[in-house]
Every structure is written in C-alpha cells, then in structure tokens.
Scaffold this motif. Structure first.
Motif, PDB file in Angstrom:
ATOM      1  N   ARG A 150      31.695  41.128  22.644  1.00 29.07           N
ATOM      2  CA  ARG A 150      32.850  40.337  23.082  1.00 29.07           C
ATOM      3  C   ARG A 150      33.925  40.315  22.001  1.00 29.07           C
ATOM      4  O   ARG A 150      33.686  40.661  20.850  1.00 29.07           O
TER       5      ARG A 150
ATOM      6  N   ARG B 298      34.914  41.518  33.402  1.00 29.27           N
ATOM      7  CA  ARG B 298      36.163  41.361  32.642  1.00 29.27           C
ATOM      8  C   ARG B 298      36.913  40.098  33.064  1.00 29.27           C
ATOM      9  O   ARG B 298      37.223  39.892  34.241  1.00 29.27           O
ATOM     10  N   ASN B 299      37.237  39.253  32.102  1.00 30.69           N
ATOM     11  CA  ASN B 299      38.073  38.082  32.392  1.00 30.69           C
ATOM     12  C   ASN B 299      39.438  38.509  32.920  1.00 30.69           C
ATOM     13  O   ASN B 299      40.017  37.842  33.789  1.00 30.69           O
ATOM     14  N   GLU B 300      39.959  39.610  32.382  1.00 33.39           N
ATOM     15  CA  GLU B 300      41.259  40.101  32.857  1.00 33.39           C
ATOM     16  C   GLU B 300      41.204  40.423  34.347  1.00 33.39           C
ATOM     17  O   GLU B 300      42.104  40.036  35.113  1.00 33.39           O
TER      18      GLU B 300
ATOM     19  N   GLU C  55      37.206  37.873  25.696  1.00 34.37           N
ATOM     20  CA  GLU C  55      36.998  38.927  26.686  1.00 34.37           C
ATOM     21  C   GLU C  55      35.646  39.579  26.447  1.00 34.37           C
ATOM     22  O   GLU C  55      35.162  39.666  25.313  1.00 34.37           O
TER      23      GLU C  55
ATOM     24  N   SER D 292      41.351  31.541  30.598  1.00 31.13           N
ATOM     25  CA  SER D 292      39.918  31.540  30.310  1.00 31.13           C
ATOM     26  C   SER D 292      39.164  32.165  31.459  1.00 31.13           C
ATOM     27  O   SER D 292      39.613  32.155  32.608  1.00 31.13           O
ATOM     28  N   GLY D 293      37.983  32.687  31.168  1.00 33.35           N
ATOM     29  CA  GLY D 293      37.111  33.196  32.208  1.00 33.35           C
ATOM     30  C   GLY D 293      36.209  32.104  32.753  1.00 33.35           C
ATOM     31  O   GLY D 293      36.364  30.920  32.437  1.00 33.35           O
TER      32      GLY D 293
ATOM     33  N   GLN E  44      39.181  39.296  36.644  1.00 36.86           N
ATOM     34  CA  GLN E  44      39.048  38.063  37.415  1.00 36.86           C
ATOM     35  C   GLN E  44      40.396  37.347  37.536  1.00 36.86           C
ATOM     36  O   GLN E  44      40.744  36.847  38.612  1.00 36.86           O
TER      37      GLN E  44
ATOM     38  N   ASN F  24      37.368  28.163  36.016  1.00 32.38           N
ATOM     39  CA  ASN F  24      38.738  28.572  35.714  1.00 32.38           C
ATOM     40  C   ASN F  24      39.255  29.593  36.720  1.00 32.38           C
ATOM     41  O   ASN F  24      40.449  29.638  36.999  1.00 32.38           O
ATOM     42  N   THR F  25      38.365  30.410  37.278  1.00 35.80           N
ATOM     43  CA  THR F  25      38.787  31.320  38.340  1.00 35.80           C
ATOM     44  C   THR F  25      39.185  30.536  39.585  1.00 35.80           C
ATOM     45  O   THR F  25      40.209  30.825  40.222  1.00 35.80           O
TER      46      THR F  25
ATOM     47  N   TRP G 164      44.546  35.838  26.583  1.00 34.91           N
ATOM     48  CA  TRP G 164      43.166  35.444  26.859  1.00 34.91           C
ATOM     49  C   TRP G 164      42.513  34.882  25.615  1.00 34.91           C
ATOM     50  O   TRP G 164      42.762  35.351  24.506  1.00 34.91           O
TER      51      TRP G 164
END
Length: 256
Positions: free
Chosen positions: A185, A86-88, A76, A43-44, A90, A48-49, A73
């Motif tokens: 998204r 971008r969640n990717e 996104e 998750s973004g 991160q 979560n990071t 994911w």
C-alpha cells in the motif's frame, strides 16, 4: 491541534451517508466562496463509497463547481490499475465519473501498472503533492480530508504497531505486509493528515466501536492510530449508533 473534536451519531449506515453527503455539499460550496480552489482527500472503504454515491445522487450536487476541486487520496492499494481493490476505481465508479470534474485535478496514487516499484510510487506521490503546494510547502492546504477507520483503529494505511504511523520526516510512506490485504500500500503520513483544516471520519458498525471509544479516551496513537486524527480547525466523527456504542455520552454532539 484542534480544539473542536466531536461525534455526530446517526440512526444507521444509510442515514449516515445521506447526512454527511448533505453536509459536504454545503461546506464545499462555502469553501469555494472563500477560495479559488479546494482540495479534498478521499478515502476507501464501503462506508465512504456509500457516501460518495449519496453525494452523486443528491440534487444539490449540481450547485457545486466541481471543476474547481482537486481530489487526492489518503491511501491506496498498490495493485493493478483496474483492480476492484483500488480506492481510485471505487471513487470513480461511485462519484468522479458522474460529475463534471477537471481530470487534471484528480490526483490518484500510482498503480503497479504505472510504476513497478512500491517505494518509487510513494516518492512519485510525494512529488505530486509538492507540485500543488503553496510556496515552500510540501503539500497542498487540504480543506476536507475523509478517513475511514478499521476495527483495529487504523486510518489510511497507517496500522497499529507498524512503522508507518511513526514516520514524521516524509509526506508519503510505502507499506509492506499490511495486516489487511492487499499487503502492499501507499499512504499519507500522520503529519500530512493532521495538516488538513477539517478531518471527517465516517464509520459504521459495531466492529468499529472499540477503536472509536479508545481513540476518544486518549489511547496511544501508535496503538490506535485514529487517536491521532485531529485536523487544524475541526475533527468530526460521523458514526452510526452501533459504532457509537462505547463513546462517552458527553462527547456526543446534539443533533444538528
């Protein structure tokens, strides 16, 4: 749906991230003892990071056979590949670039550089899910699916009152006019999220308290999407004290 839904409260955001990281490492080792491979949905969001950084920094993470894990994911932001939104990106900066993963088992959603059309990007992810699914299934068996929760109760990119939360006949949905920027998204749909063996929701801050309280009080999924976050085996809300302010005492699990 699951019969095991609980809330675990931690003192603050930092202790929350550390505790969930330790629990994840222990659980993923157990899963890999049982199965040849594991599938984890990331998750973004800032909490979560922080969690992914805590996993990376844990000495115990060297005991994980990372090459046997597929990473997916839940949603996104449909922006350029190198966008900080971008969640990717991160996830790579926080964790994936620092552990010995198999690049072929990292499954990001398309960026606007990869595929120009939002609907085609969503369809491409649906095909990717199906390509790694068991026979006759449309998506893999997800062992752990992480979710953040917005102050409005949204999960992934499924927002209150928007069409995405009602979709039942697709695995991936394109989202336009998101109330939280950026507006375009891609998101897994609720049935796919609910298919996960374990859903782990990680949230912190007083602005999340109302949504969490409503979800646990049985609010409508259309109005508070997090109310629909229930995994097949277990659903755990990992929260800090501020986010737990409106959780009934009887729903808070004892310390573990």
């Amino acid at each position: 749906m699951t019969t095991d839904r609980r809330v675990l409260v931690h003192a603050d955001k930092a202790s929350l991230a550390g505790a969930v990281a330790a629990r994840f490492i222990t659980k993923i080792i157990d899963i890999l003892d049982e199965f040849d491979e594991a599938h984890v949905v990331l998750s973004g969001g800032s909490v979560n990071t922080d969690l992914m950084v805590a996993i990376r920094n844990s000495p115990a993470q060297t005991n994980v056979e990372w090459q046997r894990i597929h990473f997916w994911w839940g949603d996104e932001r449909f922006v350029e590949k190198n966008s900080p939104d971008r969640n990717e990106l991160q996830a790579r900066e926080a964790l994936l670039d620092h552990i010995p993963v198999d690049e072929a088992k990292i499954h990001p959603m398309a960026s606007s550089d990869d595929i120009a059309d939002l609907d085609e990007a969503a369809a491409a992810y649906a095909r990717e899910l199906a390509a790694f699914a068991p026979d006759a299934a449309l998506y893999p068996r997800f062992d752990i699916l992480f979710l953040g929760v917005g102050p409005d109760g949204h999960i992934a990119s499924l927002f209150p009152g928007m069409q995405g939360i009602t979709v039942r006949d697709a695995t991936v949905v394109s989202v336009r006019n998101s109330p939280k920027p950026p507006p375009l998204r891609i998101s897994l749909t609720l049935p796919v999220i609910q298919s996960a063996d374990r859903i782990w929701l990680v949230l912190a801050g007083a602005d999340k308290a109302s949504a969490l309280g409503l979800a646990l009080a049985g609010a409508s999924v259309d109005e508070v999407p997090v109310a629909g976050a229930e995994g097949r085996k277990r659903t755990v809300f990992f929260v800090d004290r501020e986010a737990a302010a409106e959780v009934p005492e009887n729903l808070i699990a004892p310390s573990y």
